[in-house]
Structure formats: structure tokens, C-alpha cells
Design an enzyme around this catalytic site. Structure first.
Site, PDB file in Angstrom:
ATOM      1  N   HIS A  24      -8.349  -6.234   5.283  1.00  0.00           N
ATOM      2  CA  HIS A  24      -7.764  -5.268   4.338  1.00  0.00           C
ATOM      3  C   HIS A  24      -7.982  -3.879   4.912  1.00  0.00           C
ATOM      4  O   HIS A  24      -9.072  -3.317   4.803  1.00  0.00           O
ATOM      5  CB  HIS A  24      -8.400  -5.371   2.955  1.00  0.00           C
ATOM      6  N   HIS A  37      -6.268   0.157   5.779  1.00  0.00           N
ATOM      7  CA  HIS A  37      -5.260   1.208   5.652  1.00  0.00           C
ATOM      8  C   HIS A  37      -5.239   2.027   6.934  1.00  0.00           C
ATOM      9  O   HIS A  37      -6.258   2.600   7.330  1.00  0.00           O
ATOM     10  CB  HIS A  37      -5.569   2.111   4.456  1.00  0.00           C
ATOM     11  N   LEU A  38      -4.082   2.078   7.571  1.00  0.00           N
ATOM     12  CA  LEU A  38      -3.932   2.839   8.813  1.00  0.00           C
ATOM     13  C   LEU A  38      -3.065   4.081   8.639  1.00  0.00           C
ATOM     14  O   LEU A  38      -2.965   4.882   9.563  1.00  0.00           O
ATOM     15  CB  LEU A  38      -3.341   1.948   9.913  1.00  0.00           C
ATOM     16  N   ARG A  39      -2.438   4.219   7.469  1.00  0.00           N
ATOM     17  CA  ARG A  39      -1.567   5.371   7.204  1.00  0.00           C
ATOM     18  C   ARG A  39      -0.470   5.443   8.271  1.00  0.00           C
ATOM     19  O   ARG A  39      -0.025   4.429   8.797  1.00  0.00           O
ATOM     20  CB  ARG A  39      -2.372   6.679   7.117  1.00  0.00           C
ATOM     21  N   ASN A  64       1.242   0.270   1.705  1.00  0.00           N
ATOM     22  CA  ASN A  64       1.514   1.347   0.742  1.00  0.00           C
ATOM     23  C   ASN A  64       1.647   2.699   1.423  1.00  0.00           C
ATOM     24  O   ASN A  64       0.895   3.643   1.176  1.00  0.00           O
ATOM     25  CB  ASN A  64       0.438   1.397  -0.354  1.00  0.00           C
ATOM     26  N   LYS A  96       1.689  -7.934  -0.530  1.00  0.00           N
ATOM     27  CA  LYS A  96       0.665  -7.246  -1.315  1.00  0.00           C
ATOM     28  C   LYS A  96       1.264  -6.742  -2.628  1.00  0.00           C
ATOM     29  O   LYS A  96       2.242  -6.008  -2.642  1.00  0.00           O
ATOM     30  CB  LYS A  96       0.109  -6.054  -0.522  1.00  0.00           C
ATOM     31  N   HIS A 153      -4.087  -6.158  -5.673  1.00  0.00           N
ATOM     32  CA  HIS A 153      -5.040  -5.148  -6.152  1.00  0.00           C
ATOM     33  C   HIS A 153      -5.203  -5.414  -7.644  1.00  0.00           C
ATOM     34  O   HIS A 153      -4.360  -5.014  -8.447  1.00  0.00           O
ATOM     35  CB  HIS A 153      -4.514  -3.731  -5.901  1.00  0.00           C
ATOM     36  N   HIS A 176     -10.598  -6.624  -2.371  1.00  0.00           N
ATOM     37  CA  HIS A 176     -11.746  -5.726  -2.580  1.00  0.00           C
ATOM     38  C   HIS A 176     -12.414  -5.914  -3.950  1.00  0.00           C
ATOM     39  O   HIS A 176     -12.472  -5.002  -4.756  1.00  0.00           O
ATOM     40  CB  HIS A 176     -11.350  -4.270  -2.372  1.00  0.00           C
ATOM     41  N   ASP A 234     -11.085  -2.219   3.405  1.00  0.00           N
ATOM     42  CA  ASP A 234     -10.388  -1.236   2.569  1.00  0.00           C
ATOM     43  C   ASP A 234     -10.696   0.169   3.062  1.00  0.00           C
ATOM     44  O   ASP A 234     -10.753   1.116   2.279  1.00  0.00           O
ATOM     45  CB  ASP A 234     -10.746  -1.384   1.089  1.00  0.00           C
ATOM     46  N   HIS A 262      -8.499   9.689   4.280  1.00  0.00           N
ATOM     47  CA  HIS A 262      -7.811  10.852   3.716  1.00  0.00           C
ATOM     48  C   HIS A 262      -8.343  12.087   4.429  1.00  0.00           C
ATOM     49  O   HIS A 262      -9.534  12.131   4.772  1.00  0.00           O
ATOM     50  CB  HIS A 262      -8.090  11.001   2.219  1.00  0.00           C
ATOM     51  N   ALA A 276      -8.749   8.749  -3.651  1.00  0.00           N
ATOM     52  CA  ALA A 276      -9.619   7.569  -3.677  1.00  0.00           C
ATOM     53  C   ALA A 276      -9.598   6.864  -2.328  1.00  0.00           C
ATOM     54  O   ALA A 276      -8.535   6.562  -1.794  1.00  0.00           O
ATOM     55  CB  ALA A 276      -9.160   6.615  -4.773  1.00  0.00           C
TER      56      ALA A 276
END
Length: 333
Positions: free
Chosen positions: A12, A14-16, A40, A95, A134, A168, A240, A244, A256
Site C-alpha cells: 500500500h 502512495h507515489l503521487r 488516488n 481500490k 479504505h 491500513h 501507506d 506531502h 493527512a
């Protein structure tokens, strides 16, 4: 003391995109042989061309590292059998986000009704495409995951052949769900194994520990630790890790997400070693995921040792967990 991990996976991540992707992707591919990449973005990843384009940008960002980006689609209840058959070989999972519940989830599912979702979920079940969720309601923030448990139960009962991954998880209630249904699995993050809400807001507010789902109570953390440290076969590591820029974390309306990618495996090794269960780390960060998702990831080896590591204050504009501190384990170079 040391351990050699074979093909560690982050299920899980996030690589943006754009400059953030270029900053954070190599920090994961330096440690892991692959990761399940969340969809996302803005706009979210919803079709085959977007999946392939995003995967291409990830591969470009990691350079020569041996790393497999396992791609996901952002769930939409309009997906047809023809569409999912066409994209099946390009994704590992779909997802599902409740609308507005976390970062960039405004286009998620507004009404989590089994009958509304049935056509798409039945197709996914037929095609053996796992569903990652989620799992939070829109209720009181500390109760959101527990309030979601009846939805997991309804989905597990209605689609017994559909693999459902509770992403998560943060509560003892979610841990208990693992042994209730054969088709329910879970990812657990590093930070939820370490912190409670007290660490986030019990004293001075610590924005870099603020995440969704929010960290819960001590008894919830203990339940997570129990199944993770003992390598319960239905749980797997999913960081996760959610980067940011500093100005969005240290701000009114704090974003978050906890950024753990660079330190995840050393801290996990230290945690498992401190409990005398270091041998279980291989299953938690690799073997269980391979069994749950039926994947054969790239063959890599990573040596972790109990040599202290100083965590940088920041990576470009992103501040990691334990920024500026020393942790007890590191990756052998």
C-alpha cells in the site's frame, strides 16, 4: 545482528506524481522490490491508458532499480465486464474509497450499498480481481473504522470468492474480522504499529504523525502488533507512506499522511528484533503478500543490520517520520 530479506514488498504505497513522484519513488525502490501503488491522483486513475501511463512515469522515476509497480484502478461502479477484462493484465487490484474520506477521494463511492455495487463486484469476483478498501464511515473520527465492519461483513458474505483487503487497519475490531471470513485480508502500516492518538495529539500537536485512518487507542495498537509480529498469514505490510510537502503538513488544514518509505524496513527490523521475532519479518513484508495476491515479484535481497542510522530532516520538501533522529537499524549498503 542482521537479517536478509528476500523480495520485500510494500502492498500500500502512495507515489503521487510529477516532481513529488521523482523525489519519493526512488526511496521506495531502494528498499522494496515492488509495491501496490494507490490510484488516488488528481484526476484518479480510472482507465487502461492512465494505468499504463502512470506505470511508465514510475519506472522512469526509479531509474535502474529492480522494482515492480503493481498498479490499481480507482473503483467506479460503472466498470463493465468488457472494460475489466481489457485492463485485467495491467492491474493487480481495484481500490475502493468512500467519497471524501481521505486524500483525493472526492470521486469515490457515495453510497456503500451492496446491491448498488453488486454488478461490478461480481465481475471482479469472476475475474479474480482483488478489492482493496479504505474502510471508514463518515462518523466520529475514532469510530469510523469500527463502524465500517458491517460493510466488510456484508461484502464478504455476498461475494465469498472475492478477495477483500482491509487497507491500513487500525483497530482491534478489524483484527478480529480477519478470522471471521476466509476472503478477508489486511494491510498494516509501520506507524500504526508504533503510535496511538496520544502520540499525535496528546501533547503538542504533531502534524507529521497525522494520518487517516487516525491512530487509535493502546489496545488497538496491541492487537495490530500481535498479528503483525506473529506474521498472521492474512496480514501483510502496507506502508501507506503518504508524502506531502512540508507547507501542506505544517498548515491550517494539515494534510493527512505519514511519510515512512525511507525508514520503513529498518524500523520494522528493529521492532521485530526487540520482540525477539525477527524471523517473522520475512513473512510480514513479503511471503504473505505473495500468497494473498498470488504474485511472483522480482527476486532481490536486502540486508538490514543493527547499525544506527540518522534520518534526514527532509527529502526535498517532504519530512519523514523520525526526521532528524537516530534509529537503531539501517540498510547495509
Amino acid at each position: 545482528m542482521k537479517i536478509t530479506l528476500k523480495s520485500p514488498l510494500d502492498m500500500h504505497l502512495h507515489l503521487r506524481d510529477d516532481e513529488m513522484l521523482k523525489t519519493v519513488a526512488p526511496l521506495s525502490s531502494n528498499s522494496f522490490c515492488g509495491a501496490l501503488v494507490m490510484p488516488n491522483l488528481v484526476p484518479p486513475v480510472t482507465d487502461k491508458d492512465m494505468v499504463k501511463s502512470y506505470k511508465g512515469r514510475i519506472i522512469e522515476a526509479i531509474g535502474s532499480d529492480c522494482f515492480e509497480p503493481y498498479m490499481t484502478l480507482f473503483f467506479q461502479d460503472s466498470y463493465t465486464r468488457a472494460f475489466l477484462e481489457q485492463v485485467r493484465d495491467d492491474i493487480l487490484a481495484v481500490k475502493l474509497y468512500p467519497a471524501g474520506i481521505t486524500t483525493n477521494s472526492e470521486g469515490g463511492v457515495a453510497a456503500l450499498d451492496v446491491e448498488t455495487l453488486r454488478p461490478t463486484l461480481q465481475i471482479m469476483s469472476d475475474l479474480k480481481i482483488p478489492l482493496c478498501i479504505h474502510g471508514e464511515s463518515n462518523g466520529f473520527v475514532m469510530d469510523r473504522e469500527q463502524e465500517f465492519m458491517p460493510i466488510y461483513e456484508a461484502l464478504a458474505q455476498s461475494f465469498p470468492e472475492l478477495s477483500i483487503v482491509m487497507e491500513h487497519i487500525t483497530t482491534a475490531a478489524a483484527v478480529a474480522m480477519l478470522d471471521r471470513y476466509d476472503n478477508i485480508y489486511a494491510t498494516i502500516t509501520l506507524h500504526h504499529l508504533l503510535i496511538t492518538l496520544d502520540d499525535v495529539a496528546g501533547g503538542m500537536l504533531k502534524p507529521h504523525l497525522f494520518c487517516k485512518p487516525i491512530a487509535k487507542r493502546y489496545e488497538d495498537r496491541e492487537a495490530l502488533l500481535h498479528v503483525a509480529l506473529n506474521a498472521h498469514p492474512k496480514v501483510m505490510f502496507g506502508s501507506d507512506s503518504a508524502p506531502h510537502p512540508q507547507h501542506k503538513k505544517e498548515a491550517c488544514g494539515c494534510a493527512a499522511g505519514v511519510f515512512t518509505a525511507p525508514i520503513a524496513l529498518p524500523v520494522l527490523a528493529e521492532l521485530f528484533a526487540n520482540h525477539g521475532l525477527l524471523d517473522n519479518l520475512q513473512s510480514f513484508v513479503s511471503n504473505n503478500a505473495m500468497n494473498i495476491y498470488n504474485i511472483t515479484p522480482p527476486v532481490t535481497e536486502l540486508v538490514l543490520e543493527d547499525t544506527p542510522m540518522h534520518v534526514p530532516e527532509k527529502y526535498n520538501t517532504v519530512i519523514p517520520m523520525y526526521a532528524g533522529e537516530q534509529i537503531g537499524w539501517s540498510i547495509r549498503k
